[in-house]
Design a protein around this motif. Structure first.
Motif, short mmCIF file in Angstrom:
data_model
loop_
_atom_site.label_atom_id
_atom_site.label_comp_id
_atom_site.label_asym_id
_atom_site.label_seq_id
_atom_site.Cartn_x
_atom_site.Cartn_y
_atom_site.Cartn_z
N ASP A 4 5.69 1.89 14.91
CA ASP A 4 4.70 2.87 14.69
C ASP A 4 4.57 3.52 13.51
OD1 ASP A 4 4.04 2.57 17.54
OD2 ASP A 4 5.16 4.22 18.15
N LYS A 5 5.90 3.53 13.07
CA LYS A 5 5.76 4.08 11.46
C LYS A 5 5.49 3.25 10.48
CE LYS A 5 9.84 7.31 12.05
NZ LYS A 5 11.10 7.32 12.01
N ASP A 6 5.73 1.92 10.84
CA ASP A 6 5.03 1.01 9.83
C ASP A 6 3.66 0.82 9.93
OD1 ASP A 6 7.56 0.52 9.10
OD2 ASP A 6 7.83 -1.64 10.17
N LEU A 7 3.18 0.96 11.29
CA LEU A 7 1.71 0.77 11.57
C LEU A 7 0.97 1.97 10.90
CD1 LEU A 7 -0.82 -0.64 12.94
CD2 LEU A 7 -0.10 0.74 15.13
N GLU A 8 1.54 3.14 10.95
CA GLU A 8 1.08 4.48 10.41
C GLU A 8 1.01 4.39 8.86
OE1 GLU A 8 -1.12 7.85 10.67
OE2 GLU A 8 -0.41 6.56 12.81
N ALA A 9 1.87 3.74 8.34
CA ALA A 9 2.16 3.52 6.73
C ALA A 9 0.78 2.58 6.28
CB ALA A 9 3.35 3.12 6.31
N ARG A 10 0.87 1.49 7.20
CA ARG A 10 -0.38 0.77 6.92
C ARG A 10 -1.64 0.99 6.89
NH1 ARG A 10 0.32 -3.93 10.68
NH2 ARG A 10 2.40 -3.26 10.72
N ARG A 11 -1.79 2.18 7.89
CA ARG A 11 -3.17 2.86 8.03
C ARG A 11 -3.62 3.88 6.90
NH1 ARG A 11 -2.85 4.25 14.47
NH2 ARG A 11 -3.34 2.17 15.41
N ARG A 12 -2.45 4.20 6.50
CA ARG A 12 -2.43 5.50 5.34
C ARG A 12 -2.81 4.39 4.06
NH1 ARG A 12 1.74 8.33 7.75
NH2 ARG A 12 3.40 7.12 6.25
N GLN A 13 -2.11 3.48 3.86
CA GLN A 13 -2.37 2.64 2.78
C GLN A 13 -3.74 2.35 2.82
OE1 GLN A 13 0.26 -0.87 2.32
NE2 GLN A 13 -0.54 -1.17 0.24
N GLU A 14 -4.05 1.54 3.92
CA GLU A 14 -5.75 1.22 3.90
C GLU A 14 -6.70 2.20 3.72
OE1 GLU A 14 -6.01 -0.57 7.78
OE2 GLU A 14 -4.87 -2.35 7.39
N GLU A 15 -6.50 3.60 4.09
CA GLU A 15 -7.32 4.53 4.00
C GLU A 15 -7.42 4.84 2.38
OE1 GLU A 15 -9.99 7.61 4.47
OE2 GLU A 15 -9.30 6.05 6.02
N GLN A 16 -6.01 4.80 1.76
CA GLN A 16 -6.10 5.16 0.27
C GLN A 16 -6.88 3.96 -0.58
OE1 GLN A 16 -1.77 5.45 -0.41
NE2 GLN A 16 -1.64 7.54 0.16
N GLU A 17 -6.78 2.74 -0.16
CA GLU A 17 -7.36 1.83 -0.85
C GLU A 17 -8.84 2.00 -0.57
OE1 GLU A 17 -5.85 -1.89 0.80
OE2 GLU A 17 -4.03 -1.69 0.12
N ARG A 18 -9.40 2.42 0.46
CA ARG A 18 -10.73 2.74 0.68
C ARG A 18 -11.45 3.77 -0.16
NH1 ARG A 18 -9.74 1.54 6.27
NH2 ARG A 18 -9.50 3.67 6.72
N GLU A 19 -10.45 4.84 -0.24
CA GLU A 19 -10.84 6.03 -1.18
C GLU A 19 -10.78 5.53 -2.42
OE1 GLU A 19 -8.04 8.85 -0.07
OE2 GLU A 19 -8.95 9.37 1.72
N ALA A 20 -9.82 4.79 -3.13
CA ALA A 20 -10.00 4.34 -4.33
C ALA A 20 -11.02 3.28 -4.71
CB ALA A 20 -8.37 3.57 -4.62
N LYS A 21 -11.48 2.70 -3.65
CA LYS A 21 -12.81 1.64 -3.84
C LYS A 21 -13.98 2.53 -3.91
CE LYS A 21 -11.04 -2.44 -1.69
NZ LYS A 21 -11.38 -3.42 -0.43
N ALA A 22 -13.90 3.86 -3.08
CA ALA A 22 -15.24 4.44 -3.17
C ALA A 22 -15.18 5.44 -4.56
CB ALA A 22 -14.97 5.61 -2.06
N ARG A 23 -14.09 5.80 -5.05
CA ARG A 23 -13.87 6.60 -6.19
C ARG A 23 -14.22 5.56 -7.40
NH1 ARG A 23 -9.04 8.84 -4.32
NH2 ARG A 23 -8.02 7.16 -5.31
N ALA A 24 -13.93 4.36 -7.44
CA ALA A 24 -14.12 3.41 -8.31
C ALA A 24 -15.94 3.03 -8.35
CB ALA A 24 -13.38 1.92 -8.23
N GLU A 25 -16.37 2.99 -7.33
CA GLU A 25 -17.82 2.47 -7.12
C GLU A 25 -18.67 3.77 -7.66
OE1 GLU A 25 -21.45 0.84 -6.32
OE2 GLU A 25 -19.22 0.03 -6.46
#
Length: 160
Positions: free
Chosen positions: A78-99
């Motif tokens: 569950d911790k690994d899954l939650e960490a992956r979700r947080r990382q994916e969310e951060q990547e989406r936010e970074a892409k949105a900022r870059a765009e």
């Protein structure tokens, strides 16, 4: 004929355990088969097949309750899954900022071009453009005024 009956009886007797098969997905998503029920840590939704018929096999005492290590590994998953979700969310936010930054840069470039073009239009220099036939034509006063109006609209839309 007698041997055929004995063979048939033996085949039917040995087929009983096959009917008592359990099928479930483990925590890594792999399908498991057994003649014993899955461990108690396996959720009911992951049990794909239960044995049919009046026979039921009780789980052995060691598998009756999830071991602390199994519970800890489930929490780790569950911790690994939650960490992956947080990382994916951060990547989406970074892409949105870059765009957003890229679009701001494109707007700034459009603004600069439009202002330069307006300056050229207002300078009074004779301008030419190519028409649909591929011929060069000079911009008259009416066409120049229309271009100035269109360019001012572009500046209003792209410049802050």
């Amino acid at each position: 004929m007698r041997w055929a009956g004995v063979a048939l009886a033996l085949m039917l007797a040995s087929a009983g355990p096959v009917w008592a098969q359990w099928k479930w997905k483990d925590s890594s998503g792999k399908v498991q088969y057994s003649d014993r029920p899955p461990p108690a840590s396996v959720p009911d939704r992951d049990i794909l097949q239960r044995p049919s018929g009046p026979r039921s096999i009780a789980p052995p005492p060691a598998e009756a309750a999830p071991a602390p290590a199994a519970a800890a590994s489930a929490l780790g998953v569950d911790k690994d899954l939650e960490a992956r979700r947080r990382q994916e969310e951060q990547e989406r936010e970074a892409k949105a900022r870059a765009e957003k930054e890229r679009m701001a840069q494109v707007r700034a470039e459009n603004c600069t071009r439009a202002r330069n073009y307006l300056q050229t239009l207002e300078s009074g220099v004779r301008l030419t453009r190519t028409n649909a036939k591929g011929e060069r034509e000079f911009l008259g006063d009416e066409a120049r005024a229309a271009e100035v109006a269109r360019t001012r609209e572009l500046i209003a839309a792209n410049c802050d």
